[in-house]
Design a protein around this motif. Structure first.
Motif, PDB file in Angstrom:
ATOM      1  N   PRO A  21       0.762  -1.330  -0.140  1.00  0.00           N
ATOM      2  CA  PRO A  21       0.115  -0.095   0.028  1.00  0.00           C
ATOM      3  C   PRO A  21       0.986   1.232   0.066  1.00  0.00           C
ATOM      4  O   PRO A  21       0.414   2.282  -0.595  1.00  0.00           O
ATOM      5  N   LEU A  22       2.044   1.165   0.696  1.00  0.00           N
ATOM      6  CA  LEU A  22       2.792   2.395   0.587  1.00  0.00           C
ATOM      7  C   LEU A  22       3.375   2.729  -0.751  1.00  0.00           C
ATOM      8  O   LEU A  22       3.381   3.948  -0.942  1.00  0.00           O
ATOM      9  N   SER A  23       3.667   1.660  -1.525  1.00  0.00           N
ATOM     10  CA  SER A  23       4.041   1.816  -2.615  1.00  0.00           C
ATOM     11  C   SER A  23       2.996   2.509  -3.759  1.00  0.00           C
ATOM     12  O   SER A  23       3.444   3.604  -4.341  1.00  0.00           O
ATOM     13  N   LEU A  24       1.909   2.290  -3.477  1.00  0.00           N
ATOM     14  CA  LEU A  24       0.763   2.981  -4.305  1.00  0.00           C
ATOM     15  C   LEU A  24       0.505   4.518  -3.798  1.00  0.00           C
ATOM     16  O   LEU A  24      -0.109   5.292  -4.364  1.00  0.00           O
TER      17      LEU A  24
END
Lengths: 176, 172
Positions: free
Chosen positions: A6-9
């Motif tokens: 989720p952090l990547s997105l």
């Protein structure tokens, strides 16, 4: 992995934006790292060449060895890369859409707020500035580095090397 | 060739390197194309230099180009950082190294602060975006709410407000 996907997105505006949440998730929620380990890894990832999101690789390694590093790196890059790839197509198709402008304008303030949140997270993790402590030398380093970078064209790598030498000598002289 | 671009652009300000290699030296793209790529790389999630490499690779040679360019960008840096991590584990107890790491972290925060200030000074002087930036900062930075739900609520809100403000400005 479930932490980094989720952090990547959500790393709009680059890796700096998610530093606050990487610190929160890995230190406070998961307990994988101590604040000190997090700060050390942050220091390494800033000094090393390449994107600063590679802090994920260091954390992954700390948690579960070499493959941890590989998985964390893939988790932080692949989702965002797929989005970029898909969006590049759409971007060219809808070059004149007013939505493009709205999306650009709408993302900017969130990214800016996250950048400053990341600054606070690292200050806290490094005990430079939190509820109980104020490290004047650390604070002076932060402000001095920022001023040098803002007002001059000094390379960040030269700056970080100079600071490393300074702290090394201060430690040698017994000041810190 | 893409791996080569990735390798040469790694280290230092990778965006500037990429520009020099792709536009000035190799003439694979023109200025306009490059700037579009830069905007996309900055607006979308992900590390900006990696996103830009992905975009450049895609423009030049489609899927294969994009994949190779991204790998070329990440792999060398990945290896370097693991080597540094190895050194850190071996020597993390030495007081001098501890002091140096603290200094480097402080200086790294300074780098981010300088970037934040640069972005903030170019920021539009309008109430709505400033308010959104402040809400983001206070909830994630000070109150330490988890970033994911905050951002999931704020981004659509912010985009919708930008859309609405633009329409009102045009007097539609």
């Amino acid at each position: 992995m479930f932490v980094f996907v989720p952090l990547s997105l959500l790393s709009f505006g680059g890796g700096q934006a998610i530093v606050a949440d990487i610190q929160y998730q890995t230190v406070t929620v998961q307990g994988w790292l101590t604040n000190q380990e997090f700060t050390d890894m942050y220091a390494i990832s800033r000094a090393a060449p390449g994107p600063s999101t590679l802090i994920a690789a260091l954390i992954g390694w700390q948690v579960s060895g070499f493959w941890g590093a590989v998985v964390a790196t893939l988790a932080i890059y692949i989702p965002s890369s797929i989005v970029v790839y898909a969006a590049s197509h759409l971007w060219h198709k809808h070059a004149d859409s007013p939505w493009r402008l709205a999306i650009e304008r709408g993302l900017a303030p969130v990214a800016l707020g996250l950048i400053f949140a990341g600054i606070v997270a690292v200050l806290r993790a490094a005990h430079i500035l939190d509820a109980n402590t104020v490290d004047l030398l650390g604070l002076a380093t932060v402000l001095g580095s920022a001023a040098l970078l803002y007002f001059t064209k000094i390379s960040p790598y030269l700056l970080i090397s100079l600071v490393a030498v300074l702290y090394g000598s201060l430690q040698y002289a017994g000041v810190v | 060739m893409f791996l080569n671009i990735g390798l040469t652009s790694f280290g230092g300000s990778s965006m500037a390197w990429l520009y020099r290699q792709v536009v000035e030296r190799r003439r694979l793209m023109d200025d306009q194309q490059f700037m579009t790529g830069l905007t996309i790389a900055q607006v979308l999630p992900g590390a900006n230099p990696v996103n830009l490499a992905l975009y450049v690779g895609m423009q030049i040679r489609g899927k294969v180009g994009a994949t190779l360019a991204a790998i070329g960008m990440v792999l060398p840096a990945f290896i370097v950082i693991l080597l540094l991590g190895l050194l850190y584990r071996a020597y993390s107890d030495i007081p001098m190294l501890r002091a140096i790491l603290v200094g480097m972290a402080a200086s790294g925060v300074g780098t981010t602060l300088a970037m934040g200030i640069t972005v903030a000074t170019r920021f539009p002087r309008q109430a709505v975006p400033i308010l959104i930036a402040l809400i983001t900062f206070v909830t994630v930075g000070i109150l330490r709410w988890s970033m994911v739900p905050v951002v999931i609520v704020l981004i659509p809100l912010s985009v919708a407000l930008a859309w609405w403000l633009e329409r009102r400005r045009k007097g539609v």
